[in-house]
Design a protein around this motif. Structure first.
Motif, PDB file in Angstrom:
ATOM      1  N   THR A   1       0.841  -1.191   0.000  1.00 33.81           N
ATOM      2  CA  THR A   1       0.000   0.000   0.000  1.00 33.81           C
ATOM      3  C   THR A   1       0.878   1.243   0.000  1.00 33.81           C
ATOM      4  O   THR A   1       1.713   1.419   0.888  1.00 33.81           O
ATOM      5  N   ALA A   2       0.680   2.094  -1.004  1.00 36.68           N
ATOM      6  CA  ALA A   2       1.396   3.367  -1.088  1.00 36.68           C
ATOM      7  C   ALA A   2       0.424   4.497  -0.767  1.00 36.68           C
ATOM      8  O   ALA A   2      -0.789   4.349  -0.953  1.00 36.68           O
ATOM      9  N   VAL A   3       0.967   5.607  -0.289  1.00 38.68           N
ATOM     10  CA  VAL A   3       0.159   6.809  -0.114  1.00 38.68           C
ATOM     11  C   VAL A   3       0.674   7.811  -1.126  1.00 38.68           C
ATOM     12  O   VAL A   3       1.839   8.238  -1.065  1.00 38.68           O
TER      13      VAL A   3
ATOM     14  N   GLU B   1      -4.565   6.342  -0.563  1.00 34.19           N
ATOM     15  CA  GLU B   1      -3.966   5.006  -0.503  1.00 34.19           C
ATOM     16  C   GLU B   1      -4.149   4.312  -1.843  1.00 34.19           C
ATOM     17  O   GLU B   1      -5.237   4.316  -2.409  1.00 34.19           O
ATOM     18  N   VAL B   2      -3.051   3.713  -2.316  1.00 34.99           N
ATOM     19  CA  VAL B   2      -3.058   2.993  -3.588  1.00 34.99           C
ATOM     20  C   VAL B   2      -2.522   1.595  -3.342  1.00 34.99           C
ATOM     21  O   VAL B   2      -1.422   1.437  -2.831  1.00 34.99           O
ATOM     22  N   GLU B   3      -3.313   0.584  -3.722  1.00 30.62           N
ATOM     23  CA  GLU B   3      -2.865  -0.801  -3.594  1.00 30.62           C
ATOM     24  C   GLU B   3      -2.014  -1.136  -4.810  1.00 30.62           C
ATOM     25  O   GLU B   3      -2.487  -1.069  -5.942  1.00 30.62           O
ATOM     26  N   LEU B   4      -0.746  -1.479  -4.562  1.00 31.88           N
ATOM     27  CA  LEU B   4       0.210  -1.688  -5.646  1.00 31.88           C
ATOM     28  C   LEU B   4       0.217  -3.099  -6.213  1.00 31.88           C
ATOM     29  O   LEU B   4       0.717  -3.310  -7.316  1.00 31.88           O
TER      30      LEU B   4
END
Length: 119
Positions: free
Chosen positions: A104-106, A111-114
């Protein structure tokens, strides 16, 4: 000089964080806890062994899932309060069945699920 796990700096619960990194790609896979006995078991067996805070017991990565971590290198940081274990990882490192726990990136406050779970 012979390594002595008692020379490490453990927290009040007797634990030290251990970061697992893929030995080939350099990807950070996960962070878990070790106590002095888990450190010794890891170095003795070459199978990365952690301490489960929730179960209050040892867990050898991959023992039940088959997602084994074979120890390649064991490093101690400069303050002796954190470990880096480089491993040959078989399968997913994360309990969510993803390659890494850091999926998970911010980005721009969102929040973005990679990555998705492995098939």
């Amino acid at each position: 000089m012979t390594f002595d796990p008692s020379t490490l700096t453990y927290n009040e619960a007797g634990l030290i964080p251990a970061i697992a990194q893929d030995a080939t790609s350099g990807e950070v896979l996960m962070m878990a806890w070790m106590n002095a006995e888990a450190v010794a078991k890891t170095l003795e067996t070459g199978r990365v062994t952690y301490w489960s805070r929730s179960r209050q017991s040892f867990w050898i990565k991959g023992e039940s899932s088959g997602h084994v971590q074979e120890l390649v290198d064991f490093r101690v940081d400069c303050d002796r309060d954190c470990l880096l274990v480089t491993v040959n990882q078989t399968g997913a490192a994360c309990h969510t069945n993803r390659r890494t726990c850091f999926y998970t990136a911010v980005r721009d406050g969102t929040e973005v699920e990679l990555m998705k779970p492995m098939e």
